[in-house]
Design a protein around this motif. Structure first.
Motif, short mmCIF file in Angstrom:
data_model
loop_
_atom_site.label_atom_id
_atom_site.label_comp_id
_atom_site.label_asym_id
_atom_site.label_seq_id
_atom_site.Cartn_x
_atom_site.Cartn_y
_atom_site.Cartn_z
N GLN A 1 6.13 16.69 -6.28
CA GLN A 1 5.14 17.85 -6.34
C GLN A 1 4.11 18.24 -7.60
O GLN A 1 3.56 18.82 -7.50
N PHE A 2 4.47 17.47 -8.59
CA PHE A 2 3.85 18.08 -10.36
C PHE A 2 2.57 16.69 -10.08
O PHE A 2 1.76 17.50 -10.18
N TYR A 3 2.02 16.26 -9.14
CA TYR A 3 1.48 15.34 -8.58
C TYR A 3 0.15 16.16 -7.93
O TYR A 3 -0.58 15.69 -8.79
N ILE A 4 0.81 16.59 -7.42
CA ILE A 4 -0.57 16.80 -6.06
C ILE A 4 -0.66 18.64 -6.91
O ILE A 4 -1.98 18.87 -6.46
N SER A 5 0.57 19.29 -7.72
CA SER A 5 -0.11 20.33 -8.38
C SER A 5 -1.36 20.34 -9.59
O SER A 5 -2.06 21.25 -10.35
N GLY A 6 -1.31 18.76 -9.72
CA GLY A 6 -2.16 18.80 -11.11
C GLY A 6 -1.47 18.72 -12.66
O GLY A 6 -1.94 18.35 -13.27
N SER A 7 -0.14 19.10 -12.37
CA SER A 7 0.88 19.13 -13.47
C SER A 7 1.12 18.01 -13.87
O SER A 7 0.96 17.62 -15.55
N VAL A 8 1.12 16.89 -13.91
CA VAL A 8 0.63 15.13 -14.03
C VAL A 8 -0.12 14.66 -13.85
O VAL A 8 -1.02 14.58 -12.80
N SER A 9 -1.08 13.66 -14.71
CA SER A 9 -2.06 12.98 -14.50
C SER A 9 -2.16 11.92 -15.89
O SER A 9 -2.14 12.59 -16.66
N PHE A 10 -2.17 10.62 -14.86
CA PHE A 10 -2.43 9.90 -16.13
C PHE A 10 -3.14 8.41 -15.35
O PHE A 10 -3.41 8.99 -13.92
N VAL A 11 -3.08 7.45 -16.15
CA VAL A 11 -4.22 6.27 -15.67
C VAL A 11 -3.10 5.18 -14.46
O VAL A 11 -1.44 5.51 -14.67
N TYR A 12 -3.47 5.29 -13.50
CA TYR A 12 -3.05 5.05 -12.20
C TYR A 12 -1.59 5.69 -12.02
O TYR A 12 -1.01 5.57 -11.50
N ASP A 13 -1.87 7.24 -12.15
CA ASP A 13 -0.69 8.27 -11.33
C ASP A 13 -0.89 7.70 -10.12
O ASP A 13 0.41 8.54 -9.56
N TYR A 14 -1.32 7.77 -9.21
CA TYR A 14 -1.85 7.74 -7.56
C TYR A 14 -0.68 6.72 -7.09
O TYR A 14 0.55 6.66 -6.20
N TRP A 15 -1.11 5.55 -7.58
CA TRP A 15 -0.02 4.17 -7.49
C TRP A 15 1.32 4.87 -7.84
O TRP A 15 2.37 4.10 -7.69
N PHE A 16 1.83 4.59 -9.18
CA PHE A 16 2.51 5.27 -9.41
C PHE A 16 3.26 6.22 -8.51
O PHE A 16 4.51 5.27 -8.17
N GLU A 17 3.21 6.80 -8.76
CA GLU A 17 3.44 8.18 -6.94
C GLU A 17 3.94 7.34 -6.00
O GLU A 17 4.83 7.85 -5.95
N ARG A 18 3.30 6.40 -5.72
CA ARG A 18 3.43 5.67 -4.21
C ARG A 18 4.20 5.28 -4.03
O ARG A 18 5.22 4.68 -3.33
N THR A 19 4.66 4.17 -5.01
CA THR A 19 5.75 3.71 -5.67
C THR A 19 6.60 3.77 -5.67
O THR A 19 7.79 3.57 -5.42
N ILE A 20 6.78 5.22 -6.46
CA ILE A 20 7.86 5.55 -7.43
C ILE A 20 8.67 6.16 -5.33
O ILE A 20 10.50 6.59 -5.42
N ARG A 21 7.30 6.41 -4.53
CA ARG A 21 8.76 7.59 -3.69
C ARG A 21 8.76 6.40 -2.73
O ARG A 21 9.61 6.62 -1.31
N MET A 22 9.02 4.60 -2.59
CA MET A 22 9.30 4.20 -2.07
C MET A 22 10.77 3.21 -2.31
O MET A 22 10.63 2.62 -1.55
N ILE A 23 10.92 3.70 -3.64
CA ILE A 23 12.09 3.22 -3.96
C ILE A 23 13.36 3.70 -3.58
O ILE A 23 14.58 2.57 -2.83
N PRO A 24 13.71 4.80 -3.02
CA PRO A 24 14.91 5.29 -1.83
C PRO A 24 15.20 4.29 -0.62
O PRO A 24 16.04 4.00 -0.56
N ALA A 25 13.63 4.16 -0.43
CA ALA A 25 14.54 3.64 0.92
C ALA A 25 14.44 2.55 0.95
O ALA A 25 15.01 1.62 1.27
N PHE A 26 14.02 1.69 -0.11
CA PHE A 26 13.73 0.39 -0.34
C PHE A 26 15.83 0.51 -0.86
O PHE A 26 16.36 -0.92 -0.35
N LEU A 27 15.98 0.68 -1.53
CA LEU A 27 17.88 1.12 -1.87
C LEU A 27 18.42 1.41 -0.52
O LEU A 27 19.78 0.94 -0.49
N PHE A 28 18.26 2.03 0.16
CA PHE A 28 18.83 2.67 1.43
C PHE A 28 18.83 1.07 1.95
O PHE A 28 19.95 0.79 2.85
N GLY A 29 17.86 0.58 2.40
CA GLY A 29 17.75 -0.68 2.96
C GLY A 29 18.73 -1.73 2.34
O GLY A 29 19.56 -2.87 3.39
#
Length: 326
Positions: free
Chosen positions: A141-169
């Motif tokens: 939510q912060f990323y798409i609203s532009g509230s956070v912005s840093f180098v490689y923020d797109y990669w970090f956002e995509r990566t952190i979204r995959m963690i719950p699924a991996f832990l569930f598996g």
């Protein structure tokens, strides 16, 4: 795989039912990471063996295909700087065909710590799944609203979204009783999945949407029936190639259409469907042809391009046995 290809083409070119199709990607990625973790943690082999196995089945194709796509990027945009070339193996400056393998290997590298949590308190791992799901949704939510912005923020956002699924598996990997988590009939679970998907489409892209897609993925995990599609061997051995080739073929064909003045043809719905079918058959034909070529090559070629998935029978390598040895 073909269905995902059609949805991808529809999203890029047509813009039809965009919100409906945009949710397919996150669900598929969540399911992929959960499945990968499940196979990794359910295996009785040691950590070193499992990592070595995945160097052959995952890392080699990842390096080879992303290198080819970087070369395609260079042909289109000229020679980039060194950092752009290196980042081409992640998510910048474009989505490579196997960008998620890099992320997946990071998670595999942390598997020892995940095992420690799971062995000490398996239900505690579910708590981390829930907590990180909320954190990942908030960060999105912060990323798409532009509230956070840093180098490689797109990669970090995509990566952190995959963690719950991996832990569930990972949790499901050595917990045979996970089916009892959702004590509901299969039809009820699938209704929850459909409702979650529908709400995610209605609410568009926001904090709640990410959580709904997590719920949808879990419901699909427990509620989807075990269906074995008996594909013809020629198509079965080509599915990996279909995936890694489709993006490059689309890029080349769109550039060709732009050069000959046919780019506006896809705006018309009838022409669009025609182009869609032509592109589909080109992708299928190319994948099958390359698979046939790989079958006549040494085993090393199959391992480099497909991780041993293609041409296994002709190369006296059984990929089914490789899967069982995970």
């Amino acid at each position: 795989m073909i269905l995902l290809l059609i949805c991808w083409l529809w999203l890029v070119w047509g813009g039809y039912d965009r919100k409906f199709i945009e949710t397919l990607g996150p669900i598929a990625l969540n399911y992929f990471f959960a499945t990968s973790a499940y196979f990794f943690f359910s295996s009785e082999h040691c950590f070193v063996f499992k990592m070595k196995k995945r160097i052959k089945t995952l890392c080699l194709p990842f390096v080879v295909w992303n290198t080819l796509y970087i070369l395609l990027y260079i042909l289109q945009n000229g020679i980039p700087n060194l950092s752009t070339v290196v980042l081409g193996y992640t998510l910048e400056p474009f989505d490579g065909p196997l960008w998620y393998i890099f992320v997946l290997y990071i998670f595999f590298g942390l598997s020892y710590h995940i095992d420690c949590i799971r062995n000490s308190n398996s239900k505690g791992l579910l708590f981390w799944v829930l907590l990180i799901s909320i954190c990942a949704s908030l960060f999105h939510q912060f990323y798409i609203s532009g509230s956070v912005s840093f180098v490689y923020d797109y990669w970090f956002e995509r990566t952190i979204r995959m963690i719950p699924a991996f832990l569930f598996g990972a949790y499901c990997g050595k917990n045979a009783k996970t089916k009892k988590i959702l004590k509901l009939p299969y039809i009820a679970i699938m209704i929850v999945a459909i409702v979650s998907w529908g709400l995610a489409i209605y609410l568009e892209d926001c904090f709640v949407t990410v959580l709904l897609l997590y719920i949808c993925t879990v419901c699909v995990w427990f509620g989807f029936p075990n269906i074995n599609f008996k594909l013809a061997p020629i198509l079965c051995h080509s599915t990996f190639l279909i995936y890694v080739l489709h993006e490059g073929i689309v890029i080349v064909l769109l550039a060709f259409m732009n050069n000959i003045g046919l780019s506006n043809a896809i705006i018309n719905r009838t022409y669009f469907i025609g182009c869609l079918l032509i592109f589909l058959f080109i992708v299928l034909g190319t994948a099958i042809l390359i698979n046939k070529i790989i079958e006549q090559c040494p085993v090393k070629v199959s391992e480099m391009l497909t991780g041993g998935r293609s041409g296994a029978t002709h190369n006296k390598r059984s990929f089914v046995k490789n899967i069982k040895n995970r």
